[in-house]
Design a protein around this motif. Structure first.
Motif, short mmCIF file in Angstrom:
data_model
loop_
_atom_site.label_atom_id
_atom_site.label_comp_id
_atom_site.label_asym_id
_atom_site.label_seq_id
_atom_site.Cartn_x
_atom_site.Cartn_y
_atom_site.Cartn_z
N LEU A 112 35.99 16.60 55.03
CA LEU A 112 36.16 16.79 53.66
C LEU A 112 35.56 15.65 52.73
O LEU A 112 34.92 15.84 51.81
N GLN A 113 35.71 14.48 53.42
CA GLN A 113 35.01 13.27 52.44
C GLN A 113 33.57 13.37 52.41
O GLN A 113 32.89 13.19 51.50
N ASP A 114 32.86 13.54 53.80
CA ASP A 114 31.43 13.82 53.58
C ASP A 114 30.93 14.58 54.76
O ASP A 114 31.00 14.05 56.01
N PRO A 115 30.71 15.79 54.38
CA PRO A 115 30.30 16.81 55.69
C PRO A 115 29.22 16.36 56.64
O PRO A 115 28.99 16.37 57.75
N LEU A 116 28.11 15.66 55.81
CA LEU A 116 26.85 15.37 56.54
C LEU A 116 27.33 14.08 57.57
O LEU A 116 26.92 14.35 58.61
N ALA A 117 28.08 13.26 57.05
CA ALA A 117 28.34 11.99 57.68
C ALA A 117 28.90 12.52 59.15
O ALA A 117 28.81 11.68 60.05
N GLU A 118 29.69 13.31 59.05
CA GLU A 118 30.67 13.75 60.40
C GLU A 118 30.13 14.89 61.08
O GLU A 118 30.02 14.60 62.35
N LEU A 119 29.22 15.73 60.71
CA LEU A 119 28.74 16.97 61.45
C LEU A 119 27.40 16.39 62.04
O LEU A 119 27.27 16.94 63.17
N VAL A 120 26.88 15.09 61.77
CA VAL A 120 25.85 14.66 62.70
C VAL A 120 26.26 14.17 63.92
O VAL A 120 25.32 14.04 64.73
N LYS A 121 27.44 14.04 64.11
CA LYS A 121 27.96 13.51 65.35
C LYS A 121 28.07 14.65 66.52
O LYS A 121 28.37 14.46 67.58
N ILE A 122 27.98 16.12 65.84
CA ILE A 122 28.22 17.10 66.96
C ILE A 122 27.04 17.80 67.13
O ILE A 122 26.04 17.84 66.12
N ASP A 123 26.80 18.20 68.16
CA ASP A 123 25.92 19.04 68.80
C ASP A 123 25.63 20.15 67.77
O ASP A 123 26.71 20.97 67.75
N ALA A 124 24.49 20.26 67.07
CA ALA A 124 24.44 21.40 65.87
C ALA A 124 24.67 22.78 66.69
O ALA A 124 25.45 23.93 65.72
N LYS A 125 24.48 23.05 67.81
CA LYS A 125 24.69 24.39 68.39
C LYS A 125 26.15 24.73 68.46
O LYS A 125 26.52 25.82 68.35
N SER A 126 27.13 23.63 68.36
CA SER A 126 28.51 23.86 68.43
C SER A 126 29.14 24.09 67.05
O SER A 126 30.35 24.34 66.79
N ILE A 127 28.26 23.91 66.06
CA ILE A 127 28.92 24.15 64.83
C ILE A 127 29.08 25.57 64.48
O ILE A 127 29.97 25.86 63.41
N GLY A 128 28.82 26.49 65.01
CA GLY A 128 29.02 27.88 64.61
C GLY A 128 28.11 28.42 63.64
O GLY A 128 28.90 29.18 63.08
N VAL A 129 26.95 28.12 63.32
CA VAL A 129 26.33 28.84 62.02
C VAL A 129 25.00 29.32 62.46
O VAL A 129 23.96 29.33 61.79
N GLY A 130 24.99 30.17 63.46
CA GLY A 130 23.71 30.66 64.25
C GLY A 130 24.18 31.95 64.70
O GLY A 130 25.34 32.69 64.73
N GLN A 131 23.13 32.67 65.30
CA GLN A 131 23.13 34.04 66.19
C GLN A 131 22.33 33.73 67.25
O GLN A 131 21.42 33.21 67.63
N TYR A 132 23.29 33.89 68.71
CA TYR A 132 22.75 33.75 69.72
C TYR A 132 21.94 32.45 70.06
O TYR A 132 20.92 32.40 70.64
N GLN A 133 22.73 31.26 69.59
CA GLN A 133 21.78 30.04 69.61
C GLN A 133 21.84 29.68 71.35
O GLN A 133 21.04 28.87 71.66
N HIS A 134 22.78 30.27 72.06
CA HIS A 134 22.64 29.69 73.41
C HIS A 134 21.67 30.65 74.12
O HIS A 134 21.50 30.29 75.71
N ASP A 135 20.93 31.59 73.64
CA ASP A 135 19.99 32.33 74.47
C ASP A 135 18.60 32.25 74.01
O ASP A 135 17.51 32.73 74.87
#
Length: 707
Positions: A436-459
């Motif tokens: 909530l404070q800063d999405p960018l600063a926190e989300l860079v710590k997570i593997d982008a594939k795990s953020i759930g904003v894609g389609q068939y990202q594991h394929d």
């Protein structure tokens, strides 16, 4: 230079722009730095154009590397002729290159190899010459203990001919062209798996047929996943008779005894060698195209998510909701540091709602809480209802925050290093609050594939996906800028010119010597040399620095220029910052040089007007429909508020405040044709939707966008 010509042919960009950009890339400059601070050299290319140059530079270098490997292999076999070398060196297509190498590849022993060992190559050449008349009599001369009849001999010769046909580049390209234009992909269910519960999500593809060159990326990836999991079988087909007639037209020059054997060999080459190989190639090309489309969607979504609205430096109370295990509560200061944590149990089975309300009220007052972040997972709506009953003494905003990937972060090494004395539940709550404070600063710590904003990202191709997403993260981090005195190592590692190792060095130096007070002080970090400083300095911000430009996007190499401007106006540089009246008086053309042109000067002036301005929009409170708690509360015709939480090529998914997200199919985004979903909605956008259909057994919700 062949590289420059190749890039120009692919991008249509000016030669001087390509040359200078390649030179900068070879000098270890990054895409954000080049596009932001070297506009005069590149001809004002933007990040996308510089990225294209990087892409085609990599492609060319990969091609050249493969050429060298093939040439060496051919030299080792002593089969490299001057003509073949020239063909290899001049080709610009990897497919053509592999076709040239095909006859010399060291693979398993083939039927043609066996025939050659029996000395049948001269016979095969005679047949291909189409001049021999009594071919059976000729074949009898080649019989031996292993080949007792003329038919055995002729069969062996045909194997050699089939291999020659398979290796002919013109024939391979003819089949490729037909596959490209006319290939059909068809599927059939594996009967033994039809009733499998996991197979039901693929039931649309139990009997499917479609043109391969028109199949949407999401459908192809779904079919390939279904095949991989064993629920369907697929095949690629074209008109065999048409394909064979085109092959025969290239081979047959006369009608005699040889013709029959060439036709038999052609059919064998087509069915056994050409079609299996080239249909797999066509499917792989379609997969590559689908991957590129899916990765592009993921990248666009990720960019929107990373540039999501920050609340800023506020004191946050964050809640990771839960029923039986309770709600994990943490209190964070304005820099996201953990001050307090505990668990409340407002929901069944304990139902300690009154105690939870009192506790939240006490914590809010004790830590001067300014906003509350509630994770959007299990028990989110119930927890939100409890929070709204708390009699806060001050004005507290309530936000529902996406939990996607929070569990990945909480179990990661980064989280363990940050909070070695706390368990995953506390770390997860902290992540929700910091988002909530800063999405960018926190989300860079997570593997982008795990953020759930894609389609068939594991394929999709994981190497290409990572490269694309890393580029997006780098672009976003540098577009926003980073406070060097509060940034995590994860965030710093994406700053232009820094990387993971220097990021760690910055953190260690900061911990040992305290906060940086100037950009020049960054040079004291071990192993951070002149090149790294040049690339990174303008993207690193230092709040409350003696020189206010240190908290701006102005590069230190232009500080003297600003001093010159201020001196000409009879004022100090700091007095120029934010002074629009004086800034408008500056004649930029007066300060143009060989190295600094109007594009850079205009950027400097824009930054001086509002230094360090965050390009992101501020966070806004959003309220779901309070009476909708589960899918069973939905009915056709309802109009509800929602938040776009994923975008695909076939539509977008919308969070309407329950566990299941609803789908707005591309056909329901507008009454007119929709070419690009992103032209109608954006990630995290607050919208109104109408419920079209609710399929409770399949947990599917169809929605329509309300304008």
């Amino acid at each position: 230079m062949a590289l420059i010509s190749y890039i120009i042919s692919q991008t249509q960009l000016p030669e001087h722009s390509v040359k200078n950009t390649v030179s900068l890339l070879n000098d270890a400059a990054t895409i954000p730095f080049i596009s932001r601070y070297r506009k005069e050299q590149t001809g004002n290319l933007d990040e996308v154009q510089v990225g294209d140059i990087v892409k085609y530079k990599d492609q060319y270098e990969t091609l050249e590397k493969r050429k060298l490997a093939i040439i060496k292999a051919l030299e080792d076999q002593a089969v490299l002729t001057p003509e073949l070398r020239q063909k290899i060196e001049t080709t610009l297509e990897l497919t053509t290159l592999e076709d040239l190498y095909l006859p010399y590849k060291k693979t398993r022993k083939t039927k043609a190899d066996t025939a050659r060992q029996h000395g049948l190559e001269p016979l095969a050449k005679s047949i291909m010459s189409q001049n021999a008349h009594d071919i059976n009599a000729i074949a009898l001369k080649y019989t031996n203990k292993d080949l007792s009849s003329s038919e055995d001999v002729l069969e062996g010769a045909r194997h050699i001919i089939a291999e020659w046909i398979n290796e002919r580049i013109d024939i391979r390209n003819s089949i490729r062209l037909q596959l490209e234009r006319f290939a059909i992909i068809s599927t059939k269910a594996v009967k033994s798996k039809i009733d499998d519960e996991n197979a039901q999500k693929f039931r649309d593809y139990f009997d499917w047929e479609e043109s391969l060159n028109r199949i949407p990326s999401h459908r192809l990836l779904a079919i390939l996943r279904a095949e991989k999991e064993g629920f369907i079988k697929l095949k690629i087909t074209i008109d065999d008779d048409k394909a064979l007639s085109k092959i025969e037209a290239r081979l047959i020059r006369s009608q005699n005894a040889c013709t029959t054997h060439i036709l038999i060999a052609a059919q064998d080459a087509y069915k056994r060698l050409l079609l299996p190989s080239l249909s797999n190639e066509a499917l792989q090309l379609a997969k590559d195209k689908a991957d590129a489309s899916a990765i592009h969607v993921f990248a666009k979504n990720l960019k929107q998510l990373l540039l999501g609205s920050p609340l800023g430096e506020k004191r946050i109370l964050a809640i990771d909701p839960g029923f039986r295990s309770g709600c994990k509560v943490v209190c964070l200061d304005r820099q996201g540091r953990l001050l307090h944590n505990e668990t409340i149990y407002p929901h069944p089975p304990k139902n300690e709602s009154i105690a939870a309300i009192k506790k939240l009220s006490t914590l809010s007052e004790t830590y001067n809480i300014e906003a509350i972040a509630i994770g959007n997972g299990t028990a989110s709506r119930d927890t939100e209802a409890i929070v709204k009953k708390v009699p806060f003494k001050n004005d507290v905003q309530i936000f529902v925050v996406s939990e996607a990937g929070a569990s990945i972060y909480s179990a990661s090494k980064i989280a363990r290093d940050e909070f070695p004395d706390y368990d995953v539940t506390v770390r997860g709550s902290v992540s929700i609050g910091r988002r909530l404070q800063d999405p960018l600063a926190e989300l860079v710590k997570i593997d982008a594939k795990s953020i759930g904003v894609g389609q068939y990202q594991h394929d999709v191709d994981q190497t290409k996906l990572k490269k694309e997403l890393d580029a997006v993260v780098e672009s976003c981090v540098n577009a926003v800028g980073v406070n060097i005195n509060t940034a995590s190592a994860s965030l710093l590692s994406y700053v232009s010119g820094i990387g993971p190792k220097l990021a760690e060095n910055i953190i260690l130096y900061r911990n040992e010597h305290g906060a940086f007070t100037s950009r020049n002080g960054i040079k004291k970090v071990p192993r951070l040399g002149g090149k790294a400083f040049e690339q990174s300095a303008a993207f690193l911000r230092i709040k409350d620095a003696k020189n206010p430009l240190d908290n701006s996007a102005v590069h230190p190499e232009r500080y003297d220029l600003i001093k010159h401007m201020a001196k000409d106006l009879g004022m100090r540089p700091e007095a120029l910052i934010g002074n629009q009246d004086m800034l408008q008086k500056i004649d930029l053309k007066k300060y143009c040089t060989d190295n600094v042109g109007l594009p850079t000067l205009e950027d400097i002036l824009k930054e001086l007007e509002k230094p360090g301005l965050d390009i992101r929009k501020p966070a806004k409170v959003f309220a779901f429909e309070q009476n909708i708690k589960t899918i069973h509360d939905l009915h056709e015709g309802q109009q509800l508020p929602g938040i776009v939480n994923n975008i695909t090529n076939f539509g977008c998914f919308v969070d309407i405040g329950i566990k299941e997200s609803g789908l707005i199919h591309v056909s329901n985004l507008s009454d007119s044709f929709v070419k690009d979903v992103n032209e109608h909605v954006s990630l995290q956008q607050h919208i109104m939707v109408q419920v079209l259909e609710v399929d409770v057994p399949r947990k599917r919700i169809q929605l329509k966008l309300q304008k």
